[in-house]
Design a protein around this motif. Structure first.
Motif, mmCIF file in Angstrom:
data_model
loop_
_atom_site.group_PDB
_atom_site.id
_atom_site.type_symbol
_atom_site.label_atom_id
_atom_site.label_comp_id
_atom_site.label_asym_id
_atom_site.label_seq_id
_atom_site.Cartn_x
_atom_site.Cartn_y
_atom_site.Cartn_z
ATOM 1 N N ALA A 146 0.828 -1.207 0.000
ATOM 2 C CA ALA A 146 0.000 0.000 0.000
ATOM 3 C C ALA A 146 0.861 1.254 0.000
ATOM 4 O O ALA A 146 0.562 2.232 -0.709
ATOM 5 N N ALA A 149 2.196 1.651 -3.429
ATOM 6 C CA ALA A 149 1.140 2.134 -4.320
ATOM 7 C C ALA A 149 0.966 3.635 -4.174
ATOM 8 O O ALA A 149 0.875 4.370 -5.172
ATOM 9 N N PHE A 156 -5.015 1.885 -3.188
ATOM 10 C CA PHE A 156 -4.756 0.485 -2.859
ATOM 11 C C PHE A 156 -6.042 -0.198 -2.413
ATOM 12 O O PHE A 156 -6.698 0.235 -1.459
#
Length: 350
Positions: A146, A149, A156
């Protein structure tokens, strides 16, 4: 029948059934109606929403859906930009991502344990991955993914269907998909948690009852989902200890088999194992009073070897010689031992 297929679905918890019965038997108000019966139904829905949210990060809202498949479809189709996901995702993610492939699609590889350590490419709008894999039980490094991302400018999405209530969900996520029947709740209802500030294009149009999701909610299903979530929270330590004991029993009895997936970073209510030359169809026929799986229930009729097992490096033959065993809150140790004894004896006869 000894039930060892908890990844496909779980038994309905008594607490969930008790919460549902009044709304199935005596009360029939539409939770979106303004009169007293409607307000009572709405109150039950909101109690359930709070019970589910208690096991999720703060700073977001729970939106009820018809199940995790709808939640995942909405999360993927409701966002913009290219998609990145892993090779071992559930079909509800992979097939939806492929349907949106015109936006751009990157399928990230995993290692032999089923963990994704690949870099998130630039230009991605959404990264989607499981918290716990449904076939091999591997826990993904969701917090790290995450963060990567976000560093790449992407949202995410966490498919927490198998991990919700069992494995903590990192605060870094933006979207979380859930399913009631994987946590001892009823079938036919799920949820999507949406972080504050994240806006999705609606998947269903109509009355906008859920602020982005249209359709009349079932107070019975919502109440059952909420009660199941509350029981997951209340029984977390007890459930984890019980599942850990069963894991030890199973791995001891299957000591000669090879475990697929990580032996450390995994949910221990899922054991995916293989044995060279095993004829799984024959094994399942010989053990008809034991419910277990050769892979995901959603792909059981495809005739293909598990894409998850192939993605972690197993050959076609190894993948086809693998079985998945799943247990949980209502599995007794003696019945697990009896089931495994049957499986081992039938495999030995081959």
């Amino acid at each position: 029948m000894i039930y060892l297929d908890y990844q496909a679905t779980t038994p309905l918890a008594p607490e969930a059934l008790d919460a549902m019965l009044p709304w199935l038997r005596d009360q029939h108000g539409n939770p979106h109606s303004p009169h007293r019966a409607g307000r009572q139904a709405r109150a039950a829905v909101e109690v359930a929403r709070d019970q589910i949210a208690a096991l999720l990060p703060r700073g977001g809202r729970v939106v009820f859906t018809s199940g995790a498949t709808e939640a995942l479809n909405w999360a993927i189709k409701g966002t913009r930009g290219a998609i990145a996901t892993t090779a071992i995702e559930h079909a509800a993610v992979l097939d939806t991502a492929r349907a949106e492939a015109a936006r751009g699609l990157t399928v990230l590889p995993v290692d032999s344990d089923g963990r994704c350590n690949a870099d998130i490419p630039d230009g991605i709008g959404l990264v989607a991955t499981m918290l716990v894999n449904n076939e091999i039980g591997t826990i993904q490094p969701v917090a790290r993914m995450a963060e990567a991302a976000h560093a790449a400018g992407a949202l995410f999405l966490c498919d927490a269907v198998q991990g919700y209530g069992r494995v903590p969900i990192p605060y870094a996520v933006d979207l979380v998909a859930l399913s009631a029947h994987k946590i001892y709740g009823p079938k036919g209802i799920g949820a999507l948690w949406i972080r504050d500030g994240v806006t999705l294009t609606p998947l269903l149009h109509g009355g906008d009852q859920e602020r982005g999701r249209s359709g009349t909610l079932s107070p019975a299903l919502c109440a059952g989902f909420g009660a199941a979530a509350a029981a997951m929270a209340a029984r977390a330590a007890e459930d984890a200890a019980h599942i850990g004991r069963l894991w030890q029993v199973a791995t001891d009895m299957l000591a000669g088999w090879t475990i697929n997936g990580s032996t450390t970073d995994r949910y221990r209510g899922n054991l995916n194992v293989r044995r060279p030359g095993l004829d799984v169809a024959r094994l399942m026929s010989d053990c008809r009073d034991v419910a277990f799986s050769a892979g995901s229930a959603c792909a059981s009729g495809s005739g293909r070897a598990s894409h998850v097992l192939r993605a972690i490096g197993l050959s076609e033959a190894e993948a086809r010689a693998s079985i998945r065993l799943g247990w949980g809150r209502y599995t007794r140790e003696d019945e697990l031992q009896a089931a495994l004894a049957q499986i081992v004896a039938a495999a030995d006869r081959q």
